[in-house]
Design a protein around this motif. Structure first.
Motif, PDB file in Angstrom:
ATOM      1  N   PHE A 146       0.766  -1.129  -0.029  1.00 12.00           N
ATOM      2  CA  PHE A 146      -0.138  -0.041   0.056  1.00 12.00           C
ATOM      3  C   PHE A 146       0.904   1.369   0.072  1.00 12.00           C
ATOM      4  O   PHE A 146       0.423   2.255  -0.754  1.00 12.00           O
ATOM      5  CB  PHE A 146      -0.736  -0.114   1.229  1.00 12.00           C
ATOM      6  N   ALA A 147       1.855   1.040   0.724  1.00 10.40           N
ATOM      7  CA  ALA A 147       3.017   2.577   0.893  1.00 10.40           C
ATOM      8  C   ALA A 147       3.396   2.658  -0.556  1.00 10.40           C
ATOM      9  O   ALA A 147       3.437   3.844  -0.993  1.00 10.40           O
ATOM     10  CB  ALA A 147       4.059   2.243   2.050  1.00 10.40           C
ATOM     11  N   ARG A 148       3.845   1.320  -1.211  1.00 13.90           N
ATOM     12  CA  ARG A 148       4.256   1.598  -2.409  1.00 13.90           C
ATOM     13  C   ARG A 148       3.240   2.259  -3.532  1.00 13.90           C
ATOM     14  O   ARG A 148       3.655   3.065  -4.319  1.00 13.90           O
ATOM     15  CB  ARG A 148       5.129   0.279  -2.926  1.00 13.90           C
ATOM     16  N   TRP A 149       2.320   1.703  -3.365  1.00 18.21           N
ATOM     17  CA  TRP A 149       1.218   2.098  -4.064  1.00 18.21           C
ATOM     18  C   TRP A 149       1.023   3.450  -4.208  1.00 18.21           C
ATOM     19  O   TRP A 149       0.539   4.322  -4.983  1.00 18.21           O
ATOM     20  CB  TRP A 149      -0.116   1.172  -4.159  1.00 18.21           C
ATOM     21  N   LYS A 150       0.835   4.037  -2.954  1.00 16.70           N
ATOM     22  CA  LYS A 150       0.575   5.426  -2.554  1.00 16.70           C
ATOM     23  C   LYS A 150       1.623   6.456  -3.257  1.00 16.70           C
ATOM     24  O   LYS A 150       1.436   7.500  -3.899  1.00 16.70           O
ATOM     25  CB  LYS A 150       0.465   5.888  -1.238  1.00 16.70           C
ATOM     26  N   ARG A 151       3.046   6.151  -3.194  1.00 18.19           N
ATOM     27  CA  ARG A 151       4.069   6.788  -4.030  1.00 18.19           C
ATOM     28  C   ARG A 151       3.760   6.827  -5.455  1.00 18.19           C
ATOM     29  O   ARG A 151       4.413   7.774  -6.013  1.00 18.19           O
ATOM     30  CB  ARG A 151       5.214   6.459  -3.535  1.00 18.19           C
ATOM     31  N   ALA A 152       3.165   5.870  -6.054  1.00 20.47           N
ATOM     32  CA  ALA A 152       2.805   5.879  -7.362  1.00 20.47           C
ATOM     33  C   ALA A 152       1.570   6.788  -7.882  1.00 20.47           C
ATOM     34  O   ALA A 152       1.719   6.843  -9.275  1.00 20.47           O
ATOM     35  CB  ALA A 152       2.713   4.468  -7.978  1.00 20.47           C
ATOM     36  N   LEU A 153       0.949   7.207  -6.763  1.00 18.69           N
ATOM     37  CA  LEU A 153      -0.441   7.933  -7.210  1.00 18.69           C
ATOM     38  C   LEU A 153       0.021   9.493  -7.359  1.00 18.69           C
ATOM     39  O   LEU A 153       0.637   9.868  -6.441  1.00 18.69           O
ATOM     40  CB  LEU A 153      -1.314   7.395  -6.412  1.00 18.69           C
ATOM     41  N   ALA A 154      -0.621  10.110  -7.955  1.00 18.24           N
ATOM     42  CA  ALA A 154      -0.763  11.528  -8.061  1.00 18.24           C
ATOM     43  C   ALA A 154      -1.710  11.826  -6.850  1.00 18.24           C
ATOM     44  O   ALA A 154      -2.300  11.048  -6.398  1.00 18.24           O
ATOM     45  CB  ALA A 154      -1.320  12.127  -9.486  1.00 18.24           C
ATOM     46  N   ASP A 155      -1.576  13.082  -6.571  1.00 19.39           N
ATOM     47  CA  ASP A 155      -2.285  13.861  -5.488  1.00 19.39           C
ATOM     48  C   ASP A 155      -3.829  13.741  -6.004  1.00 19.39           C
ATOM     49  O   ASP A 155      -4.101  14.162  -6.930  1.00 19.39           O
ATOM     50  CB  ASP A 155      -1.839  15.183  -5.155  1.00 19.39           C
ATOM     51  N   ASP A 156      -4.394  13.186  -5.109  1.00 16.65           N
ATOM     52  CA  ASP A 156      -6.087  13.018  -5.193  1.00 16.65           C
ATOM     53  C   ASP A 156      -6.204  12.001  -6.381  1.00 16.65           C
ATOM     54  O   ASP A 156      -7.277  11.683  -6.805  1.00 16.65           O
ATOM     55  CB  ASP A 156      -6.734  14.254  -5.772  1.00 16.65           C
ATOM     56  N   GLY A 157      -5.079  10.984  -6.770  1.00 17.16           N
ATOM     57  CA  GLY A 157      -5.562   9.944  -7.487  1.00 17.16           C
ATOM     58  C   GLY A 157      -6.142   8.879  -6.772  1.00 17.16           C
ATOM     59  O   GLY A 157      -6.238   9.012  -5.670  1.00 17.16           O
ATOM     60  N   PHE A 158      -6.634   7.990  -7.364  1.00 20.59           N
ATOM     61  CA  PHE A 158      -7.102   6.814  -6.617  1.00 20.59           C
ATOM     62  C   PHE A 158      -6.689   5.359  -6.979  1.00 20.59           C
ATOM     63  O   PHE A 158      -6.256   5.136  -7.905  1.00 20.59           O
ATOM     64  CB  PHE A 158      -8.730   6.913  -6.817  1.00 20.59           C
ATOM     65  N   LEU A 159      -7.147   4.669  -5.945  1.00 21.14           N
ATOM     66  CA  LEU A 159      -6.554   3.285  -5.932  1.00 21.14           C
ATOM     67  C   LEU A 159      -7.957   2.313  -6.027  1.00 21.14           C
ATOM     68  O   LEU A 159      -8.887   2.463  -5.170  1.00 21.14           O
ATOM     69  CB  LEU A 159      -5.725   2.680  -4.685  1.00 21.14           C
ATOM     70  N   MET A 160      -7.955   1.174  -7.164  1.00 20.81           N
ATOM     71  CA  MET A 160      -8.968   0.312  -6.903  1.00 20.81           C
ATOM     72  C   MET A 160      -8.051  -0.960  -7.006  1.00 20.81           C
ATOM     73  O   MET A 160      -7.419  -1.124  -7.788  1.00 20.81           O
ATOM     74  CB  MET A 160      -9.803   0.286  -8.018  1.00 20.81           C
ATOM     75  N   PHE A 161      -8.564  -1.953  -6.131  1.00 18.46           N
ATOM     76  CA  PHE A 161      -7.787  -3.345  -6.076  1.00 18.46           C
ATOM     77  C   PHE A 161      -9.118  -4.209  -5.736  1.00 18.46           C
ATOM     78  O   PHE A 161     -10.112  -4.052  -5.093  1.00 18.46           O
ATOM     79  CB  PHE A 161      -6.773  -3.221  -5.189  1.00 18.46           C
ATOM     80  N   SER A 162      -8.775  -5.625  -6.023  1.00 17.78           N
ATOM     81  CA  SER A 162      -9.414  -6.765  -5.751  1.00 17.78           C
ATOM     82  C   SER A 162      -8.433  -7.742  -4.893  1.00 17.78           C
ATOM     83  O   SER A 162      -7.352  -7.739  -5.470  1.00 17.78           O
ATOM     84  CB  SER A 162     -10.414  -7.343  -6.869  1.00 17.78           C
ATOM     85  N   THR A 163      -9.005  -8.681  -4.329  1.00 13.45           N
ATOM     86  CA  THR A 163      -8.014  -9.587  -3.546  1.00 13.45           C
ATOM     87  C   THR A 163      -8.959 -10.786  -3.118  1.00 13.45           C
ATOM     88  O   THR A 163      -9.996 -10.470  -2.856  1.00 13.45           O
ATOM     89  CB  THR A 163      -7.059  -8.879  -2.401  1.00 13.45           C
ATOM     90  N   CYS A 164      -8.075 -11.791  -2.369  1.00 11.24           N
ATOM     91  CA  CYS A 164      -8.938 -12.868  -1.842  1.00 11.24           C
ATOM     92  C   CYS A 164      -9.293 -12.517  -0.138  1.00 11.24           C
ATOM     93  O   CYS A 164      -8.261 -11.942   0.055  1.00 11.24           O
ATOM     94  CB  CYS A 164      -8.486 -14.136  -2.073  1.00 11.24           C
TER      95      CYS A 164
END
Length: 302
Positions: free
Chosen positions: A136-154
């Motif tokens: 999650f920390a790495r994903w946050k660094r790859a996002l622009a400010d106010d960008g959004f994350l979508m994920f799915s998992t088991c």
């Protein structure tokens, strides 16, 4: 928060096999379709999209349809996975998609991801990562400010019937534990994401016989639980497993296994100034902190 013990060597082997598959598993493409339906709830249109492990995620068509003008990136688990992904994305000159959609830029997960994208999308990959917090920390660094994350998992109810069967026979666990969606939500907040939303659904897969079920389970991954059998099983044990699965056929004579699919999305909160008696904020930072999407148009407003 509960730990999730995994065998890192087994996990790496599973990821290599998933990345080497000629196509994403059917379950992954179905979950990608369902996750794509949730994009309509996001009132903004990203100009760039990054898929994390897009080769086994099955989300290319979903994202190209949702954001045809967006620049696409794809992060893959290793150099070999990058080569396979690039080959799969290479389009012949006569293909209509060659001229109507951009070919994603493919990156190795080991490289530093410098792109700051509007959407980071990860479909059915998080449960193969040993440390969700670090991810999650790495994903946050790859996002622009106010960008959004979508994920799915088991989720933890995945393969509940198979786990019960193993317990009844006194066998070790058939799969590593999966993280509960509430714990994942807490991890998102700890990582600095804003407004996380988590939900889940159950998808039941059925097969006509045990061999078909085991073959598809292998396509979906493997057992990274360090408490699993310490050595290879014998043909006799496999027959016993198949017989035990066959004994659990439903009224239609099919073997049923449940998968709990957890969905999550959250926003990358822009930087906020620390409150003090006197606070100075650069004009560009102030604009980033106050930019919000308009509820009616989804466009940025100041």
């Amino acid at each position: 928060m509960p730990s999730r013990p995994v065998d890192s060597t087994a996990l790496a082997r599973i990821v290599r096999r998933l990345a080497a598959a000629p196509a994403a598993p059917w379950l992954h493409t179905e979950v990608a379709r369902r996750m794509g339906e949730r994009l309509a709830l996001i009132l903004r249109t990203p100009d760039s999209v990054l898929q994390w492990w897009g080769g086994c995620g099955g989300g290319d068509d979903v994202l190209a349809s949702a954001y045809p003008a967006a620049r696409m990136w794809s992060v893959e688990p290793g150099a070999e996975a990058v080569r396979r992904r690039e080959a799969a994305l290479r389009r012949p000159w006569w293909s209509a998609r060659r001229w109507t959609t951009a070919t994603p830029v493919v990156l190795d997960e080991a490289d530093t991801v410098t792109a700051r994208v509007g959407l980071l999308w990860s479909n059915m990959a998080l449960h193969w990562m040993a440390d969700p917090r670090a991810t999650f920390a790495r994903w946050k660094r790859a996002l622009a400010d106010d960008g959004f994350l979508m994920f799915s998992t088991c989720g933890p109810d995945t393969l509940a019937e198979l786990r019960a069967l193993y317990r009844e026979h006194g066998w070790p666990s058939p799969a590593a534990d999966f993280v509960d969606m509430h714990d994942l939500g807490d991890m998102l907040v700890e990582a600095g994401f804003a407004d996380p939303v988590m939900d889940q659904e159950q998808i039941v897969l059925t097969w006509p016989d045990a061999e078909s079920a085991l073959a598809e389970l292998r396509l979906l991954g493997g057992n990274a639980d360090p408490r699993r059998w310490p050595a290879l099983r014998t043909p006799r044990w496999r027959r016993e497993l198949c017989d035990a699965l066959a004994a659990r056929r439903d009224a239609q004579g099919r073997i049923r296994l449940r998968f709990e699919i957890v969905y999550g999305h959250a926003f990358n909160a822009p930087p906020r100034a620390k409150v003090a008696a006197r606070t100075e904020v650069a004009l560009d930072d102030f604009r980033a902190m106050t930019r919000r999407p308009s509820p009616s148009t989804g466009k940025d407003r100041i």
